[in-house]
Each structure stands twice: as C-alpha cells, then as structure tokens.
Design an enzyme around this catalytic site. Sequence first.
Site, PDB file in Angstrom:
ATOM      1  N   HIS A   1      -2.210  -6.631  -2.964  1.00  0.00           N
ATOM      2  CA  HIS A   1      -3.367  -6.588  -2.448  1.00  0.00           C
ATOM      3  C   HIS A   1      -4.442  -7.251  -3.637  1.00  0.00           C
ATOM      4  O   HIS A   1      -5.607  -7.623  -3.397  1.00  0.00           O
ATOM      5  CB  HIS A   1      -3.958  -5.351  -2.219  1.00  0.00           C
ATOM      6  CG  HIS A   1      -3.288  -4.730  -0.998  1.00  0.00           C
ATOM      7  ND1 HIS A   1      -3.190  -5.301   0.141  1.00  0.00           N
ATOM      8  CD2 HIS A   1      -2.569  -3.406  -0.814  1.00  0.00           C
ATOM      9  CE1 HIS A   1      -2.512  -4.463   1.041  1.00  0.00           C
ATOM     10  NE2 HIS A   1      -2.137  -3.466   0.349  1.00  0.00           N
TER      11      HIS A   1
ATOM     12  N   ASP B   1       5.742  -5.613   3.450  1.00  0.00           N
ATOM     13  CA  ASP B   1       5.214  -4.383   3.143  1.00  0.00           C
ATOM     14  C   ASP B   1       4.376  -4.055   4.396  1.00  0.00           C
ATOM     15  O   ASP B   1       3.939  -4.890   5.122  1.00  0.00           O
ATOM     16  CB  ASP B   1       4.230  -4.477   1.829  1.00  0.00           C
ATOM     17  CG  ASP B   1       3.589  -3.231   1.559  1.00  0.00           C
ATOM     18  OD1 ASP B   1       3.791  -2.622   0.725  1.00  0.00           O
ATOM     19  OD2 ASP B   1       2.555  -2.772   2.217  1.00  0.00           O
TER      20      ASP B   1
ATOM     21  N   HIS C   1       1.480  -3.273   4.955  1.00  0.00           N
ATOM     22  CA  HIS C   1      -0.070  -3.886   4.763  1.00  0.00           C
ATOM     23  C   HIS C   1       0.163  -5.388   4.468  1.00  0.00           C
ATOM     24  O   HIS C   1       1.002  -5.656   4.043  1.00  0.00           O
ATOM     25  CB  HIS C   1      -0.602  -3.069   3.527  1.00  0.00           C
ATOM     26  CG  HIS C   1      -0.923  -1.581   3.524  1.00  0.00           C
ATOM     27  ND1 HIS C   1       0.102  -0.776   3.041  1.00  0.00           N
ATOM     28  CD2 HIS C   1      -1.494  -0.787   4.278  1.00  0.00           C
ATOM     29  CE1 HIS C   1      -0.234   0.453   3.312  1.00  0.00           C
ATOM     30  NE2 HIS C   1      -1.137   0.504   3.879  1.00  0.00           N
TER      31      HIS C   1
ATOM     32  N   ASP D   1       6.508   1.215   3.167  1.00  0.00           N
ATOM     33  CA  ASP D   1       5.479   1.922   3.853  1.00  0.00           C
ATOM     34  C   ASP D   1       5.511   1.736   5.283  1.00  0.00           C
ATOM     35  O   ASP D   1       4.749   2.524   6.032  1.00  0.00           O
ATOM     36  CB  ASP D   1       4.107   1.966   3.144  1.00  0.00           C
ATOM     37  CG  ASP D   1       3.770   0.432   2.888  1.00  0.00           C
ATOM     38  OD1 ASP D   1       4.781  -0.534   2.981  1.00  0.00           O
ATOM     39  OD2 ASP D   1       2.609   0.428   2.183  1.00  0.00           O
TER      40      ASP D   1
HETATM   41 ZN   LIG Z   1       1.455  -1.067   1.542  1.00  0.00          ZN
END
Ligand SMILES: [Zn+2]
Length: 346
Positions: free
Chosen positions: A166, A201, A203, A290
């Site tokens: 991120h 991931d 996200h 995740d």
């Molecule tokens: Zn994540």
Amino acid sequence: MRAFYHPEQALHDPQQFMRAGKIETPKDLPVRTERFLGALARLGVPVETPVRDQPDARTAVHTPGFVRYLETAWERWQQLPNPGIEVWPNTFPYWSGRPDWRARPECPAGHIIAQTGWYLGDLSVSLGPHSWASIRASSNTAIAAADAVVDGHSPVYALCRPSGHHARADRASGFCFLNNTAMAAARLRSRFDRVAILDVDAHHGDGSQQIFYDRPDVLTISIHADPNNYYPFFTGYDHERGVDEGEGFNVNLPLAHGSNGQVMLAAVDRAVEAIARFQAGALVIALGFDAHARDPIGVLKLEVEDFAAIAARVKTLGVPTLIVQEGGYAIDVIADCLAAFLSEVR
Ligand SMILES: [Zn+2]
C-alpha cells in the site's frame, strides 16, 4: 529455496488503528513474524539475515523527503510539548495534482505535525520508537532476496514485515511504509528487461500500481476483493490500466466479496496468461494471506490448500520468482498458508 529475514523486523509494535470510528488494536502484530519463521522451520528452509543496509534501493522508488521523514519522525515527535504515545496524523491535506503523477512535491511545511499529515496517509500507520528499525530491515530483506534472484537463485522468499504494497512513492498507508515489492521489482530490473508483479493479497496493491503506473517495463497485476466496499476503496478497479507509456501494463482483477478459491484461481489463470504474453524475465509475487476465510479483516473465502493451488499455477510460468510477504492476520492459519504455498512453489 532461499529465504531472508532480519530480527529487527519484529520490533515495530503499533498500538493504535482507527476502524469504523473506534481505536482498535492493530492487526500487524509482531508475532506474525514468529509464525512465518515457524513455517520455514517446518519446511527445513534456512533463514538468512540481510547484511547490508541499502538506502539507494529505497530512494529508487520513494522520494527522498518521504524516506527522510520516516527515518526521523519518532525523534522529532519527542520534541513536541506533551506528545502522544505514537506518531499519528491529525491533518489530511487535500492535494489537487494529477493523480497519475508519480509523486507530490515535498511537504511545503517543515513542522512535524504537518509532515505527518503529508506522509502518513491514514490512521493505520502509526510510528513508534522502533518502527523505523523494522521498516528499514524489512526493505533490506526484500532487496537481499531480490539480489539472490539476480544472482540466479529461484524461488527466493522475503519474509517482509511491515508489509509494503500500500506504500506509494511518497505516502505510507494500510500498515505499509516502504513498498518492499516495488523496491524488489526495481532491483530485478537491473538484470531482467521485463518484470511482472502478481499481487494476490486480499487488498488492492495500490502503492505498487501507483509506482509503476506510467512504466511499460513492469507489469503490475493485482487480484483482490472488490474495493467498492473494502480497503483501499479509491483504487483497484478494472478500468485502471496505466497511463502514457504504461498504458496496458496495469491489470486489476477485483473479486466479489465471498469469493472462494475457485474464483481466485480463475483470476490467477488470467494473470498467468498475461504474464506469459508479457514475456516477463522475472516475477515478484506479493503474497498475502488475508484472503483466507478466517482472516479477521477479510471478506474472501480461501482455504489453506488454495494457496498451494495458486503456487502450482505460478510455477508453470517457469521464470525466476521472488516471493514477498504482504498481509495476513489470522495468527493461527498464516503459517499453514505459507507452508502450503512454499512447498508447492519450491
Ligand atoms: Zn491485505
């Protein structure tokens, strides 16, 4: 296979994280590193410690002002009258520059509170007394692992913590400070003309996307839960395909919430085809767990064996491969997920 990790990466111990209007215990607990090390021990993979600090690798993808801020913020915070327990922003500056610019100008203000708002993008990236040591060590782990791939080893695993995907060129967010995956991809470019990033991931890998958004030499593919109602919300949609020379070299494959392994694997198949078409000379896998059904902040429904199936598909590409650890917060299953992935990909 080879694996890298530095013990200082366990020192970062954030105390606060804002979610749904409440201050909660952060999800990136230091114990995650123990679980990942346990998986490596189970597989009999020796862990190597990166020996060199590599500041040039950090500024290869991040702005000097941002890196300097991360390095000095804790000390400067202590000079505030009555500072809080961590460096935490209370300003959120609006920036009206072109969204596809690689980075903003340096922060126009010199004050630590102003710079904390400028460089820490949300309330999940608090900085404590040992955070910089962990952030720096995590980046050195990624680069040592990338150098091993440059030297002809594959696959190589970088046990990075804190995570990185991120982090943008000039902004920390989402438990991420420096973008380990992007730094590693940039280092791999020293040997390979074309490098692909595959981010699985749960996200969207918004930082990696932003860093390479205008570049045709790094193909960035992210498979993630639909951002319309999931972090990072503002990016990760399928119409984001890159700009200028980078147009067509960014691929987002958002998945409906509740998707299982079968849906994820169909997306991985599309990604693998795109990477083969791109003729990548090397591959970086941004590997988060995740997407597992039991993740405390997850919305997808993968099981442990699905991570082995992802690895099996990636392996068919037959290119030098670096695996960089990203998220995954279900403390009791992340070691099984990592062991499943690595035992298939090695
Ligand atoms: Zn994540």
